[in-house]
Design a protein around this motif. Structure first.
Motif, PDB file in Angstrom:
ATOM      1  N   GLU C  14       0.838  -1.205   0.000  1.00  0.00           N
ATOM      2  CA  GLU C  14       0.000   0.000   0.000  1.00  0.00           C
ATOM      3  C   GLU C  14       0.874   1.256   0.000  1.00  0.00           C
ATOM      4  O   GLU C  14       0.550   2.249  -0.667  1.00  0.00           O
ATOM      5  CB  GLU C  14      -0.957  -0.009   1.207  1.00  0.00           C
ATOM      6  CG  GLU C  14      -1.880   1.193   1.291  1.00  0.00           C
ATOM      7  CD  GLU C  14      -2.759   1.401   0.046  1.00  0.00           C
ATOM      8  OE1 GLU C  14      -3.094   0.416  -0.635  1.00  0.00           O
ATOM      9  OE2 GLU C  14      -3.093   2.573  -0.248  1.00  0.00           O
ATOM     10  N   VAL C  17       1.863   2.053  -3.474  1.00  0.00           N
ATOM     11  CA  VAL C  17       0.770   2.699  -4.219  1.00  0.00           C
ATOM     12  C   VAL C  17       0.663   4.170  -3.809  1.00  0.00           C
ATOM     13  O   VAL C  17       0.537   5.062  -4.651  1.00  0.00           O
ATOM     14  CB  VAL C  17      -0.567   1.954  -3.979  1.00  0.00           C
ATOM     15  CG1 VAL C  17      -1.734   2.726  -4.590  1.00  0.00           C
ATOM     16  CG2 VAL C  17      -0.493   0.544  -4.571  1.00  0.00           C
ATOM     17  N   ARG C  22       2.635   2.760  -9.952  1.00  0.00           N
ATOM     18  CA  ARG C  22       1.435   2.319 -10.678  1.00  0.00           C
ATOM     19  C   ARG C  22       1.717   1.092 -11.527  1.00  0.00           C
ATOM     20  O   ARG C  22       1.010   0.795 -12.480  1.00  0.00           O
ATOM     21  CB  ARG C  22       0.913   3.458 -11.570  1.00  0.00           C
ATOM     22  CG  ARG C  22       0.315   4.616 -10.807  1.00  0.00           C
ATOM     23  CD  ARG C  22      -0.988   4.187 -10.110  1.00  0.00           C
ATOM     24  NE  ARG C  22      -1.554   5.251  -9.303  1.00  0.00           N
ATOM     25  CZ  ARG C  22      -1.230   5.492  -8.036  1.00  0.00           C
ATOM     26  NH1 ARG C  22      -0.335   4.726  -7.431  1.00  0.00           N
ATOM     27  NH2 ARG C  22      -1.796   6.471  -7.368  1.00  0.00           N
ATOM     28  N   TYR C  24       3.363  -2.974 -11.316  1.00  0.00           N
ATOM     29  CA  TYR C  24       3.964  -4.089 -10.586  1.00  0.00           C
ATOM     30  C   TYR C  24       4.020  -5.318 -11.480  1.00  0.00           C
ATOM     31  O   TYR C  24       3.039  -5.668 -12.132  1.00  0.00           O
ATOM     32  CB  TYR C  24       3.143  -4.414  -9.329  1.00  0.00           C
ATOM     33  CG  TYR C  24       3.673  -5.638  -8.608  1.00  0.00           C
ATOM     34  CD1 TYR C  24       4.627  -5.505  -7.606  1.00  0.00           C
ATOM     35  CD2 TYR C  24       3.245  -6.923  -8.948  1.00  0.00           C
ATOM     36  CE1 TYR C  24       5.139  -6.626  -6.962  1.00  0.00           C
ATOM     37  CE2 TYR C  24       3.756  -8.044  -8.315  1.00  0.00           C
ATOM     38  CZ  TYR C  24       4.696  -7.888  -7.322  1.00  0.00           C
ATOM     39  OH  TYR C  24       5.200  -8.994  -6.688  1.00  0.00           O
ATOM     40  N   LEU C  39      -1.668  -6.356  -4.551  1.00  0.00           N
ATOM     41  CA  LEU C  39      -1.596  -5.409  -5.671  1.00  0.00           C
ATOM     42  C   LEU C  39      -2.454  -5.835  -6.860  1.00  0.00           C
ATOM     43  O   LEU C  39      -2.867  -4.994  -7.661  1.00  0.00           O
ATOM     44  CB  LEU C  39      -0.141  -5.200  -6.092  1.00  0.00           C
ATOM     45  CG  LEU C  39       0.689  -4.416  -5.068  1.00  0.00           C
ATOM     46  CD1 LEU C  39       2.153  -4.356  -5.487  1.00  0.00           C
ATOM     47  CD2 LEU C  39       0.152  -3.000  -4.860  1.00  0.00           C
ATOM     48  N   ARG C  42      -5.419  -4.051  -5.934  1.00  0.00           N
ATOM     49  CA  ARG C  42      -5.248  -2.613  -5.687  1.00  0.00           C
ATOM     50  C   ARG C  42      -4.881  -1.830  -6.942  1.00  0.00           C
ATOM     51  O   ARG C  42      -5.385  -0.721  -7.154  1.00  0.00           O
ATOM     52  CB  ARG C  42      -4.157  -2.430  -4.617  1.00  0.00           C
ATOM     53  CG  ARG C  42      -4.006  -1.019  -4.105  1.00  0.00           C
ATOM     54  CD  ARG C  42      -5.145  -0.612  -3.187  1.00  0.00           C
ATOM     55  NE  ARG C  42      -4.875   0.699  -2.599  1.00  0.00           N
ATOM     56  CZ  ARG C  42      -5.463   1.834  -2.995  1.00  0.00           C
ATOM     57  NH1 ARG C  42      -6.358   1.806  -3.949  1.00  0.00           N
ATOM     58  NH2 ARG C  42      -5.160   2.981  -2.424  1.00  0.00           N
ATOM     59  N   MET C  43      -3.993  -2.378  -7.783  1.00  0.00           N
ATOM     60  CA  MET C  43      -3.534  -1.616  -8.953  1.00  0.00           C
ATOM     61  C   MET C  43      -4.690  -1.215  -9.886  1.00  0.00           C
ATOM     62  O   MET C  43      -4.746  -0.064 -10.321  1.00  0.00           O
ATOM     63  CB  MET C  43      -2.449  -2.379  -9.716  1.00  0.00           C
ATOM     64  CG  MET C  43      -1.061  -2.259  -9.092  1.00  0.00           C
ATOM     65  SD  MET C  43      -0.512  -0.525  -9.020  1.00  0.00           S
ATOM     66  CE  MET C  43       1.143  -0.719  -8.380  1.00  0.00           C
ATOM     67  N   GLY C  48      -3.633   1.392 -12.325  1.00  0.00           N
ATOM     68  CA  GLY C  48      -2.257   0.926 -12.481  1.00  0.00           C
ATOM     69  C   GLY C  48      -2.167  -0.404 -13.209  1.00  0.00           C
ATOM     70  O   GLY C  48      -3.166  -0.962 -13.656  1.00  0.00           O
TER      71      GLY C  48
END
Lengths: 246, 178, 355
Positions: C14, C17, C22, C24, C39, C42-43, C48
């Motif tokens: 986190e 981020v 942006r 991975y 991720l 999350r991305m 991202g």
């Protein structure tokens, strides 16, 4: 006196002289790729990835933003570029040692993910830069510096057909095999390259053009003999044509 | 205050979650806290354990080798950790499934039939929270209110219906060691 | 903002981020798989890129591509996977690109084990891949510090156009601790060198992202740039924690979670009237050589002890730092056997000559 321009070299090639041997196919294919990029108006948005192999200095020749990748990793590098700049035109230029040997995982998985990139794959059935060793694409019976008595099928397997293999993968969108051994085939190759870039820009998926190309130096032949050898020996094993189109 | 606790049991007994809820409760009441799980293949069906450290001051080692409290949910865990407990420490034993008695006399041992208590409450899955209640009842390390705040946070949203049964379980555990 | 109880891997992910990462590319490996798991969800939320690559090799080469295209990019892995990434990391170093790499160390060599270890110190601080290059190496000792370090790493990588490696042990990745997450993107630098598409009319030279310098003196010039950059980093970026050095009779050198375990031993020894201080390197490269020396050179200090979850890798750098001013002793094991609080206490007592 009036002058008329009959031929002009594409602006997508730099003025750096090619280092390729007499009769090598790389120079022809470089020009075809550059002309297609120019004709499609893609130059300002194109990012190319050069391999390790004879075409290692491709970044000096293509007059666009370029990367040099570690041996075999061009499809992974291109994935990184394309994923952060999805609107760009991204291509890799790879030989058979780079793509069909050390980089098989990267090319298979770029196709498997359906990466929207274009790969120009030069198959000359030999390792050129390191001086003529056996490649995965070397024909059975073909003599190289690491198969001095000719490639033995029981010892080293049979040559790998990359275009057919990648055509079986769902994520590939356009796969064709061409050759640059005659004017007619060179014209067909250019059309195929254009089709591959169109496939990428339409967002359809992965595209690859395998190009059978002569290597007179390492085949131990004259340029003219090499063209004939390619036609007589490579094309029967590596048939030309579209392997996949979606 | 420095509480170094090991929670141990079979995978699936909610051992890691017990430690997490306690850690959240400790954070809620303003303590420093660390939670460290065992991880890897041993998590897949074998025994699992976690170390929780609760302190008034910044925590040094998050790895607990000599706990002053151990919560053992199955027999292998009791066999493994009873000897590690510091003198004067506390052991909480899941007597629903562990027939053994403690051999240590320099620690306080509580036998809590947490599976049976949970079943009486109508949900066998809250046995771990019963045991957590017993732990806070026996040590006073974290308050009932702080642990309840942690439970509310953990079961917020879709699992909110479970808060009530967990509150009952926590209280029943505290009562079991009175 | 109230502190949140978070697992190290998740806090690190986190924080990346939050810092503006942006991009991975990774591959699952214990004990850091929580990072790609986190991720992957999350991305997409922040627009991202997340790609689970076919291998560590491919993932790191994707990082090369994305970094050369100007993105803030990271990858993560654990020891055997970091070995696989070295080809690309050497390439990234040679091409002078910025990126962040997290290694949640486990025991080796080979497949080794999955328990925490500090066995990759040499690999991290001596380059890792082939060729004469450095990377900035940061070692957190808590979940909060791991998040803070990850957060700052992207700006550091951008500033020096270098790899920043966050070297965490398995404890840091798996542990939960309260965290205050840093918020707001860290400053980005202009990247006029990035490959983003070019024409002869562009106001920058054509980008060639490359680690091939076949014509001399190009390679020599690269290393001259490296040397100047490394000197600047050694002058400006050294970080360490000096802990209870005043009147200390002994100094401990330890990093990461091992330093936390040492703090517990130091507290026990203090209760028994034995004063022990500690220097905890946070940057493993650049190494806090001067701070290591100055602590050892204190009049009150009799001798020093280095403690590691390794056979003694950082110990080499400590000996260079102490430079003979005081005796240097070592406690540690190769693999994943962790020196315990009791062992550290006993070792210091034996150094003092008491039972």
């Amino acid at each position: 006196m009036t002058t008329k321009v009959l031929f002009e070299k594409t602006k997508v090639l730099t003025d750096v002289p090619f280092h390729y041997c007499p009769g090598c196919g790389h120079g022809i294919v470089h020009r075809l790729v550059a002309e297609v990029i120019e004709e499609m108006g893609l130059a300002p948005t194109t990012i190319g990835v050069a391999p390790v192999g004879c075409a290692v200095f491709a970044y000096d020749y293509f007059n666009v933003d370029m990367f040099e990748a570690a041996h075999g990793r061009a499809p992974a590098v291109a994935t990184g570029i394309k994923r952060v700049q999805p609107d760009k035109c991204v291509f890799t230029y790879q030989g058979d040692g780079d793509l069909a040997s050390i980089g098989t995982a990267e090319i298979v998985h770029a196709a498997h993910r359906g990466e929207k990139i274009t790969t120009i794959f030069i198959n000359n059935a030999i390792y050129g830069m390191t001086g003529g060793q056996m490649a995965p694409t070397t024909l059975v019976g073909q003599k190289t510096t690491t198969s001095p008595k000719g490639r033995d099928k029981d010892w080293s397997g049979s040559p790998i057909r990359v275009a057919e293999m990648l055509a079986t993968i769902e994520g590939s969108a356009y796969i064709e095999r061409c050759a640059v051994n005659s004017n007619a085939n060179i014209i067909r190759t250019k059309k195929a390259i254009r089709k591959a870039f169109e496939t990428q820009m339409a967002g359809k998926g992965f595209s690859l053009i395998e190009i059978l190309s002569p290597c007179p130096t390492n085949w131990g032949q004259s340029p003219v003999e090499a063209m004939k050898w390619l036609e007589d020996n490579m094309i029967p094993y590596y048939p030309l044509g579209v392997m996949k189109e979606v | 205050m420095l509480q170094e606790i090991i929670f141990a049991g079979f995978g699936g007994q909610g051992v890691l979650l017990m430690g997490q809820i306690l850690s959240l409760g400790a954070l809620e009441q303003g303590n420093e806290v660390s939670w460290l799980p065992s991880y890897g293949p041993e998590m897949r069906g074998g025994t699992a354990n976690c170390s929780v450290v609760i302190s008034d001051t910044p925590i040094g080692s998050p790895l607990v080798l000599k706990p002053n409290a151990a919560v053992v949910m199955n027999q292998p865990s009791m066999e493994k950790f009873e000897d590690a407990i510091t003198p004067g420490g506390v052991m909480l034993v899941n007597s629903s499934i562990i027939p053994l008695k403690a051999h240590r006399e320099d620690i306080t041992t509580h036998y809590v039939p947490c599976n049976a208590i949970a079943e009486e409450l109508g949900n066998a899955k809250v046995a771990n929270v019963v045991m957590l209640g017993a732990y806070i009842g026996a040590t006073g390390a974290v308050s009932f209110d702080a642990v309840m705040a942690a439970i509310r946070a953990k079961f917020a949203g879709k699992k909110a219906a479970l808060i009530e049964i967990n509150e009952k379980a926590l209280r029943a555990g505290m009562d079991a060691v009175k | 903002m109230a502190k949140k109880l978070m697992k190290g891997c998740e806090a690190i992910a986190e924080a990346a981020v939050q810092a503006g990462c942006r991009c991975y590319f990774g591959y699952p490996i214990t004990p850091q798989t929580d990072i790609p798991e986190y991720l992957s969800a999350r991305m997409p939320e922040v627009g991202g890129v997340f790609v689970q690559a076919e291998s560590e090799i491919a993932a790191a080469n994707m990082v090369y591509g994305a970094a050369g295209a100007g993105a803030r990019v990271m990858t993560s892995s654990s020891s055997p996977g970091i070995s696989l990434k070295q080809e690309a990391l050497s390439t990234i170093a040679g091409a002078e690109l910025p990126c962040v790499v997290l290694n949640v160390m486990r025991g080796g060599p080979g497949i080794g084990g999955i328990a925490p270890s500090q066995g990759d110190y040499y690999q991290a601080t001596r380059g890792g891949g082939h060729g004469d290059y450095r990377q900035i190496v940061l070692a957190p000792a808590s979940v909060q510090e791991a998040a803070d370090i990850m957060y700052g790493s992207f700006a550091l990588a951008d500033k020096y156009r270098m790899i920043v490696m966050v070297l965490a042990d398995g404890f840091i990745g798996q542990m939960m601790e309260p965290v205050d997450l840093p918020m707001g993107a860290t400053p980005e630098v202009e990247k006029p060198w990035a490959a983003t598409g070019w024409t002869p009319e562009s106001d920058r030279p054509r980008a060639v992202i490359n680690s091939l310098y076949i014509k001399e003196p190009d390679l020599t010039k690269l290393h001259e740039r490296f040397a100047a950059r490394y000197a600047e980093i050694e002058a400006n970026e050294v970080r360490y924690e000096a802990y209870q050095l005043e009147d200390a009779e002994f100094v401990i050198y330890a990093y990461g979670t091992m330093a936390r375990i040492c703090k517990s031993a130091i507290a026990i020894l203090a209760n028994e009237g034995i004063k022990v201080g500690m220097v905890r390197p946070i940057t493993l490269w650049p190494f806090p050589t001067k701070a290591v020396y100055e602590a050892a050179a204190l009049d009150s200090v009799k001798s020093t002890l280095t403690v590691e979850i390794s056979a003694g890798q950082m110990f080499d750098d400590v000996r260079i730092g102490v430079n003979g001013v005081k005796p240097t002793e070592f406690l540690g094991y190769a693999g994943s056997k962790i020196p315990t609080v009791d062992e550290i206490v006993a070792k210091i007592k034996s150094m003092k000559g008491v039972e």
